[in-house]
Design an enzyme around this catalytic site. Structure first.
Site, PDB file in Angstrom:
ATOM      1  CG  HIS A   1      95.749  57.101  65.250  1.00 16.79           C
ATOM      2  ND1 HIS A   1      95.049  56.152  65.572  1.00 16.79           N
ATOM      3  CD2 HIS A   1      96.779  57.388  66.251  1.00 16.79           C
ATOM      4  CE1 HIS A   1      95.270  55.792  66.782  1.00 16.79           C
ATOM      5  NE2 HIS A   1      96.515  56.562  67.286  1.00 16.79           N
TER       6      HIS A   1
ATOM      7  CE1 TYR B   1      96.919  54.410  55.359  1.00 16.37           C
ATOM      8  CE2 TYR B   1      98.786  53.503  54.573  1.00 16.37           C
ATOM      9  CZ  TYR B   1      97.919  53.775  55.811  1.00 16.37           C
ATOM     10  OH  TYR B   1      98.392  53.328  57.092  1.00 16.37           O
TER      11      TYR B   1
HETATM   12  P1  OAD Z   1      89.733  48.132  66.490  1.00 20.18           P
HETATM   13  O1  OAD Z   1      89.117  47.709  64.915  1.00 20.18           O
HETATM   14  O2  OAD Z   1      90.775  47.700  67.226  1.00 20.18           O
HETATM   15  O3  OAD Z   1      88.338  48.171  67.426  1.00 20.18           O
HETATM   16  C1  OAD Z   1      86.951  48.621  66.814  1.00 20.18           C
HETATM   17  C2  OAD Z   1      85.991  48.379  67.922  1.00 20.18           C
HETATM   18  O4  OAD Z   1      84.576  48.808  67.416  1.00 20.18           O
HETATM   19  C3  OAD Z   1      86.027  47.020  68.452  1.00 20.18           C
HETATM   20  O5  OAD Z   1      85.945  46.695  69.704  1.00 20.18           O
HETATM   21  C4  OAD Z   1      84.425  46.567  67.842  1.00 20.18           C
HETATM   22  O6  OAD Z   1      83.706  45.908  68.799  1.00 20.18           O
HETATM   23  C5  OAD Z   1      83.773  47.980  67.988  1.00 20.18           C
HETATM   24  N1  OAD Z   1      82.666  47.920  66.865  1.00 20.18           N
HETATM   25  C6  OAD Z   1      82.541  47.436  65.737  1.00 20.18           C
HETATM   26  N2  OAD Z   1      81.466  47.730  65.384  1.00 20.18           N
HETATM   27  C7  OAD Z   1      80.843  48.649  66.024  1.00 20.18           C
HETATM   28  C8  OAD Z   1      79.521  49.543  66.134  1.00 20.18           C
HETATM   29  N3  OAD Z   1      78.619  49.277  64.867  1.00 20.18           N
HETATM   30  N4  OAD Z   1      79.175  50.451  67.051  1.00 20.18           N
HETATM   31  C9  OAD Z   1      80.076  50.462  68.052  1.00 20.18           C
HETATM   32  N5  OAD Z   1      81.163  49.646  68.020  1.00 20.18           N
HETATM   33  C10 OAD Z   1      81.553  48.997  67.107  1.00 20.18           C
HETATM   34  O7  OAD Z   1      89.499  49.986  66.166  1.00 20.18           O
HETATM   35  P2  OAD Z   1      90.438  50.991  67.031  1.00 20.18           P
HETATM   36  O8  OAD Z   1      90.377  50.591  68.450  1.00 20.18           O
HETATM   37  O9  OAD Z   1      89.634  52.172  66.495  1.00 20.18           O
HETATM   38  O10 OAD Z   1      95.779  52.925  64.319  1.00 20.18           O
HETATM   39  O11 OAD Z   1      91.845  50.736  66.609  1.00 20.18           O
HETATM   40  C11 OAD Z   1      92.907  51.913  66.984  1.00 20.18           C
HETATM   41  C12 OAD Z   1      93.906  51.928  65.972  1.00 20.18           C
HETATM   42  O12 OAD Z   1      94.571  50.600  65.912  1.00 20.18           O
HETATM   43  C13 OAD Z   1      93.465  52.675  64.867  1.00 20.18           C
HETATM   44  O13 OAD Z   1      93.174  53.961  64.920  1.00 20.18           O
HETATM   45  C14 OAD Z   1      94.737  52.378  63.968  1.00 20.18           C
HETATM   46  C15 OAD Z   1      94.716  50.880  64.444  1.00 20.18           C
HETATM   47  O14 OAD Z   1      95.800  50.075  63.900  1.00 20.18           O
HETATM   48  C16 OAD Z   1      96.699  53.343  63.457  1.00 20.18           C
HETATM   49  O15 OAD Z   1      96.645  53.084  62.222  1.00 20.18           O
HETATM   50  C17 OAD Z   1      97.855  54.025  64.097  1.00 20.18           C
END
Ligand code: OAD
Length: 249
Positions: free
Chosen positions: A126, A73
């Site tokens: 989160h 972190y």
């Molecule tokens: P992910 O890394 O799982 O997904 C990110 C998403 O953003 C993917 O679907 C990509 O296709 C999309 N993406 C990437 N670049 C982009 C851009 N320029 N514009 C639009 N979309 C784009 O991240 P999250 O879904 O946010 O939780 O993950 C959810 C949670 O899982 C996080 O908050 C974290 C993680 O583990 C905890 O730590 C509790």
């Protein structure tokens, strides 16, 4: 019959009309910050490819090796100081200025880019990277930009920990979030893979309520695509600035 979502490049859709009094719920994920240079979790080169979730994002990992967790972190804190909000954060801040309390902006991200773009009242389900709390006592979480080599301790003697929600822990403020979902007319998720619950389930909850239009905006089809009315594919920074249009306000 379950309707099939329309999935197409974002520029094939028109803007989303928001009428006076309509409530908008925007859920952002790591994709909204990707163009600012903050790594996502599950994309190639993402954080979970380089670190084991069990080591750095669970209470058990923290119990086993608190220095390792703090180093992870602390690196993210140092990186956070070097990045800037992008066009998507700025557009969402502008929407907040225009419709005020009719926007509920909920983020899964721990970065402060929405606030730095000017958004107020951002719901960090989160937690926040630049906040620290005690792992034991009820002392209030406090703002903290420090990077630590060793795990710091609270005045009570227990270990301090990052004020972020780990796997196996309850996200912050879920009852307020579900209350906002009940009132929502337009639900938009930006840049989230739809893999982590409960956030990934908000759209199914809304489907069940049968009231809100549900739109996804992001690079790829998310895992929960079936529950959206539309999936608008593309970069957040390209699509979000022209996503909303205010009608009769
Ligand atoms: P992910 O890394 O799982 O997904 C990110 C998403 O953003 C993917 O679907 C990509 O296709 C999309 N993406 C990437 N670049 C982009 C851009 N320029 N514009 C639009 N979309 C784009 O991240 P999250 O879904 O946010 O939780 O993950 C959810 C949670 O899982 C996080 O908050 C974290 C993680 O583990 C905890 O730590 C509790």
């Amino acid at each position: 019959m379950v309707p099939i979502p329309k999935i197409a490049p974002g520029n094939e859709f028109g803007p989303l009309l928001i009428k006076r009094g309509e409530r908008v719920f925007v859920l952002t994920g790591a994709g909204v910050s990707a163009e600012s240079g903050v790594p996502t979790f599950r994309d190639a080169g993402g954080l979970w490819e380089q670190h084991r979730v069990e080591d750095v994002a669970t209470p058990e990992g923290f119990e086993r090796a608190p220095e390792l967790v703090w180093r992870f972190y602390s690196e993210r804190r140092k990186k956070a100081a070097t990045v800037q909000p992008n066009a998507a954060h700025l557009a969402l801040a502008r929407l907040g200025e225009q419709i005020g309390d009719d926007l509920f902006l909920c983020t899964q991200n721990v970065d402060a880019l929405h606030e730095r773009a000017g958004s107020r009242g951002v719901w960090h389900m989160h937690g926040r990277l630049l906040s620290t709390r005690c792992s034991e006592c009820s002392r209030a979480p406090f703002d903290d930009e420090s990077a630590y080599e060793k795990a710091p301790r609270c005045d009570c003697g227990a270990l301090l920990r990052p004020d972020v929600v780990w796997f196996g822990e309850m996200p912050y403020g879920l009852s307020r979030i579900y209350q906002a979902l009940e009132e929502t007319d337009l639900f938009v998720t930006v840049g989230s893979s739809g893999a982590v619950y409960p956030a990934a389930g908000f759209v199914s909850h809304l489907r069940h309520l049968g009231r809100a239009r549900c739109i996804y905006v992001g690079l790829e089809k998310p895992e929960n695509a079936h529950a959206f009315d539309e999936c608008r594919l593309g970069k957040a920074g390209d699509l979000v600035p022209s996503l909303f249009e205010l009608a009769n306000r």
